[in-house]
Design a protein around this motif. Structure first.
Motif: not given
Lengths: 695, 435
Positions: A476-481
């Protein structure tokens, strides 16, 4: 001041570190990835300090949160997914019902252009595109290995090497597209590959390279005692590659210039396996004492063999079964299976990943292990995040003293790297040393522990990672970035909701991605404390290029996607160089966060403008896409389609007026109609909704 | 309106709040007027540009310079190209590898070899090393501390440092928390190449139209969006203010290799783009396995050669008046390497010993600090702040040698001592290293 004091303390602690802890790999540089450390809102003549991005503060009465408008977030999300502009109908639907965004995202994800963009995201996220060409060639253990040249002078070597970047992103995309659990990116042994790649892996599998860098073919060395190239007797490749044929290793090479002494076209000395392998890729070598002893021309493999992507399962040989040999080209072309000794599983054992993270006898697979954690779990080793494993058989003696700072990392890292050591030598070939394999690996990281057995290797590591609770939030965090160019607040209810949705959907990446993009964490329609949803950024290279290519229907507008020299003629050669100036998403060794550059500078601005000038010259001409005879139609396109300001966007009509005025001013300045329209194109092309995101 | 160069100039001078005119009148860069909060009062000391070779590979520079030849246990290449050779530094005689010793006397007369620790032995910590392992104010990179402080005095186009040689994400620079993109020599050449004449003549008109578009977007934007729109405007103005007279010197750049990085860095210095420019020269790289130091030998020879070319080029440009400011050339990597532990089989990481080489005006030929055995290998000795010599009883402990180098370099560059004390925790300026 607080950071300053902490920094001094850290420095003093570091000052006590003994030297030699080469496995220390954490990078706690914090917001080092294009994200400001200061959330204060400054004051300049515009009321804001332009150098300081601000994260959302939901309860600041002096600076109330400003919800992002539909025409901004709709454009941002569609642009992220497709590079295409938001249509008037789509904006109308969003303005009528903000919840419409979820359905729109679902639809946009099915577009072909969305596939290309998502694959690119996956390619970088799995760290498959950071290697230098020679590093990948090194996996074969050949120094200075060369390949041939196509008719248009395309070098086969770089072309072949680059295709490895795509292999795992295609694999991962297939997992996403078929909505299989995303944890398969760790456990899959089926990869999208080409025939040429399969030939390469088969050769690599037979060529053992041990920890001492001693090289030996398992079977091939004894099979080839000479290689002949001739241009008079048109034998087929199948005959030449059939060990039972009299034509075995006797290749027909049209128009070859290899001529040399009495031996003619024959090579009888040196590494003949390498010679035969090289010939398949267009590099023909004669006896070493020949004056002209090499020729580079078209490969014996078909051009199509380099691009026939398909899922291929890699498995170990069954009892008594032979491995796939590189010369079985015909069978390989027809096969969806490779039988290899060297195990391959997940993203972390691909040639591209290994080439990106080479190891050595000092590092001993620590970098491979740590980068695997960074990709899979978004975390890097440091002494704060680990737990002591039950077994420390594999802990390096040099770092085994618990009173040293080294121990804090090595006590976990060394037993974990043993999974790689048990499977691979330092050169990423098969590990065959029983003493090494006798050591017991162990996985202990971030509260999750798995005790290994002696001999456990990367397949067991993959299973441990797939069960790790950090996998879901990490992605999820990678997609946020990707979406915001910045981290999302992991402790927010919204972030936790999306992680839960990801898990509850059997790890459906698509479900997670749609939920995230439709969330206020990305749209910014409402405030989420600490989020970066309303932060604008530059259009990083991959986004800018997709925007220009897809909105202008101009294939490879930036000149960065072509494999062949013939594809990079004309303006694309220059465009490719200009695009190098524009930052793109990347990753770093030990860095938990991707490198996402959000800010512009004078070089980026100059390059983008120059790129727009090149495209203007390409498209605005008498017989071009935008003839000077129709400035009104062109300007309408520039605003609606290139800038992406549709009829319901309040900025559309004023923007048309500005472009019309510029066109008129240019004419008044005695520019030709063509140059006036080109200049107008450049204005649109350098506008905020082309060069920026979230504007 | 007929567009011509006169009109272009007028637009550059009077556009965007007439910052061009203000800049011309005062010598202060446009970026300062566009962002006045960042301007600092100037100290009356000459400001210098820094061109710094920086790498996360941790090259063995520390193994071959003066100060590491006194202890016979320290291992060196036996290749005649690297033969221990006598050299005079600051009036004293030292031995060093031949490439260093054979630098011309006029270069050695302004060269400092500074022995210090970097307190890390992990490649990924390169960004941390660039932040002095946490000893800089707000965890800013050292080069950015310098750059921000020097920009007003140098009148550079931008305040941020520029990198032309970053080889990986770890080597990217940051400024005030923002990661800065790398500008390769080829990309620099392409982006600054003169555009089509007719279209270039229309730029002032386009700038006006783009300003109008920016204003339109601002009407509908949030504070954060306005911030980005301002950045677009500022960087566009910075691009316009570049002197393009020197762009022709980029013509023979054909690659992104070290020689081309040297060309790009010198041209950027002459264009007065930024106070700090970084590049990436090889001096042996990550040579864990390097039997007989073959790689170390080859790359030290070429690396010192590039360094020499760099110094001679900027000196030449300074003499011909192309370069407005003095330049200090230097090296700073993530760590040094072991000096003895693996014999001549290669060198492992050593976070406790690194040598920064600094060459330029404002520096006094000297060797600062030295090495002392640790049992495992060697570390940078404590330093006597009065003499600059390495001494086990020196008043600058090993743990502050890194900051001492940073402060000494800062003073040589013209950063005020007050600012350096604010920005760097610990360490002492070594006065004997300053001219």
């Amino acid at each position: 001041m607080g950071q300053w004091v902490i920094g001094l303390g850290a420095l003093l602690v570091m000052g006590t570190l003994p030297a030699g802890c080469t496995g220390e790999v954490s990078d706690a540089a914090g917001r080092d990835s294009g994200v400001g450390t200061d959330s204060g809102r400054g004051t300049a003549d515009t009321g804001v300090d332009p150098t300081r991005p601000a994260f959302a503060q939901c309860d600041n009465p002096d600076d109330p949160y400003e919800p992002v408008q539909a025409f901004v977030y709709g454009t941002k999300i569609k642009g992220l997914l497709t590079g295409l502009p938001l249509t008037g109908e789509e904006l109308d639907a969003l303005m009528a019902d903000p919840n419409a965004i979820r359905g729109q995202i679902d639809g946009w994800m099915d577009l072909r252009v969305a596939q290309e963009k998502l694959r690119r995201f996956l390619q970088t996220s799995f760290q498959q595109d950071g290697y230098e060409g020679q590093a990948l060639v090194d996996l074969w253990g050949y120094g200075n290995f060369q390949m041939g040249r196509l008719e248009d002078r395309t070098d086969v070597g770089p072309l072949f090497i680059r295709t490895f970047e795509e292999s795992f992103s295609r694999t991962a995309y297939d997992i996403v597209d078929s909505d299989r659990p995303f944890t398969e990116v760790l456990t899959t042994q089926t990869y999208y590959m080409t025939t040429a790649q399969m030939v390469g892996l088969a050769l690599s599998d037979d060529r053992g390279i041990d920890d001492e860098n001693d090289k030996a073919y398992q079977t091939l060395g004894a099979m080839i005692d000479q290689v002949e190239f001739q241009s008079t007797d048109p034998t087929t490749l199948a005959q030449s590659l059939n060990p039972s044929s009299p034509e075995w290793m006797r290749f027909y090479v049209e128009n070859t210039d290899i001529t040399c002494g009495a031996a003619g076209h024959v090579k009888t000395s040196g590494d003949l396996v390498r010679t035969a392998f090289g010939a398949l890729f267009g590099f023909y070598q004669d006896n070493d004492d020949c004056r002209v002893d090499v020729v580079r021309q078209a490969p014996l493999l078909d051009e199509g063999d380099f691009f026939d992507w398909r899922p291929v399962t890699i498995r170990a040989p069954r009892s008594g079964e032979d491995t796939t040999a590189f010369y079985q080209v015909g069978a390989i072309r027809a096969s969806s299976e490779l039988v290899l000794r060297v195990p391959r599983v997940g993203f972390m054992t691909t040639p591209a990943f290994f080439a990106t993270w080479p190891t050595n006898d000092a590092n001993q697979n620590r970098v491979t292990t740590n980068q695997t954690l960074v990709v899979a779990l978004g975390k890097s080793f440091d002494s704060e995040t680990s737990i002591v494993p039950a077994f420390d058989d594999a802990l390096d003696d040099a770092h085994a003293d618990p009173t040293t700072s080294c121990w804090g990392c090595h006590v976990n890292l060394d037993p974990m790297r043993q999974y790689f050591r048990n499977s691979y030598s330092f050169y990423y070939h098969l590990q065959e040393d029983p003493e090494v394999q006798a050591l017991r690996p162990a996985f202990a990281f971030q509260g999750h522990e798995v005790a290994g057995d002696p001999g456990d290797g990367v397949i067991e590591l993959a299973a441990a990672l797939a069960d790790h609770p950090r996998f879901a939030p990490a992605w999820v965090q990678k997609a946020c970035f990707y979406a915001n160019g910045a981290k999302c607040p992991e402790d927010s209810a919204e972030f936790i909701r999306i992680v839960t949705a990801f898990r509850d959907s059997s790890m459906s990446f698509r479900t997670m991605f749609v939920e995230l993009l439709a969330s206020p964490l990305v749209t910014g329609v409402s405030c989420v404390e600490g989020s970066a949803a309303d932060l604008a950024s530059i259009a990083r290279a991959r986004h800018l290029c997709a925007t220009l290519s897809n909105r202008l229907a101009l294939p490879d507008a930036c000149g960065t996607n072509g494999y062949f020299r013939s594809e990079l003629g004309g303006y694309r050669g220059i465009a490719g160089q200009l695009t190098q100036v524009i930052p793109d998403d990347s990753f770093s060794r030990g860095g938990e966060d991707p490198i996402v550059i959000r800010d512009t500078n004078l070089f980026i601005r100059s390059a983008a403008e120059a790129l727009c000038e090149r495209i203007a010259t390409e498209l605005v001409k008498t017989d071009g896409r935008f003839p000077s005879s129709d400035p009104e139609g062109a300007i309408d396109f520039f605003v609606n389609d290139l800038m992406g300001l549709s009829a319901s966007d309040p900025r559309r009509d004023p923007a048309i007026a500005i472009l019309n005025r510029h066109y008129a001013d240019a004419i008044e300045a005695e520019a030709s109609t063509t140059n006036a329209l080109r200049s107008t194109f450049i204005v649109a092309c350098t506008s905020p909704t082309v060069l920026g995101m979230g504007l | 309106m007929k567009i011509n160069r006169r009109n272009m100039l007028l637009t550059a001078l009077f556009g965007t709040g007439a910052v061009g005119l203000k800049s011309l009148a005062t010598g202060i860069p446009m970026s300062v007027f566009l962002n006045p909060l960042k301007a600092h009062a100037q100290d009356p000391v000459p400001s210098r540009v820094l061109i710094l070779s920086s790498s996360s590979a941790g090259d063995p520079i520390n193994a071959n310079v003066p100060g590491t030849y006194e202890d016979s246990a320290i291992q060196h290449s036996s290749d005649p190209l690297m033969a221990a050779t006598a050299m005079a530094v600051g009036g004293q005689s030292y031995d060093a590898a031949r490439p260093w010793a054979e630098l011309p006397p006029e270069i050695l007369a302004k060269t400092v070899f500074f022995h210090h620790g970097t307190y890390t032995n992990a490649h990924p910590n390169h960004p941390k090393a660039m932040r002095l392992m946490g000893a800089t104010e707000r965890n800013e990179m050292l080069v950015s501390v310098y750059s921000e402080a020097l920009a007003p005095g140098l009148g550079t186009v931008q305040r941020e440092p520029v990198s032309v040689g970053a080889r990986s994400g770890n080597e990217l620079l940051s400024f005030e928390g923002r990661s800065l993109s790398n500008v390769t020599p080829l990309a620099l050449k392409s982006s600054l190449a003169a555009g089509d004449g007719a279209l270039a003549d229309l730029r002032p008109l386009r700038d006006r139209a783009v300003d109008q578009l920016n204003a339109l977007y601002k009407e509908h934007g949030t504070a954060n969006q306005k911030r980005m729109l301002d950045r677009f405007a500022i960087t566009r103005d910075e691009a316009r203010s570049l002197s393009l007279d020197l762009v022709g010197r980029l013509d023979d750049i054909a690659n992104n290799n070290e020689a081309d990085q040297v060309k790009a860095a010198t041209v950027l210095a002459a264009m007065n783009v930024s106070p700090v420019i970084t590049l990436n020269l090889r001096f042996g790289r990550d040579n864990h396995t390097d039997p007989e130091f073959v790689k170390e030998t080859a790359e030290t020879v070429t690396g010192v050669g590039h360094l020499r070319t760099l110094v001679e080029t900027v000196d030449g440009m300074r003499a011909e008046g192309t370069l407005r400011n003095d330049v200090i050339v230097g090296t700073l990597n993530v760590f040094g390497r072991d000096l003895m532990r693996k014999g001549r089989a290669g060198r492992d990481h050593n976070g406790r010993h690194h040598v920064t080489v600094l060459i330029g005006e404002g520096l006094n030929s000297s060797v600062v600090g030295g090495v002392t055995p640790t049992g495992r290998d060697y570390e940078a000795q404590a330093i006597d702040s009065g003499t600059g010599m390495g001494s086990d009883s020196g008043d600058i402990p090993h743990e502050e040698t890194f900051q001492s180098m940073a402060k000494t370099l800062g003073v040589a560059l013209g950063v005020s001592r007050t600012r350096l004390e604010e920005a760097i925790a610990g360490g002492t300026v070594i006065e004997t290293a300053l001219a």
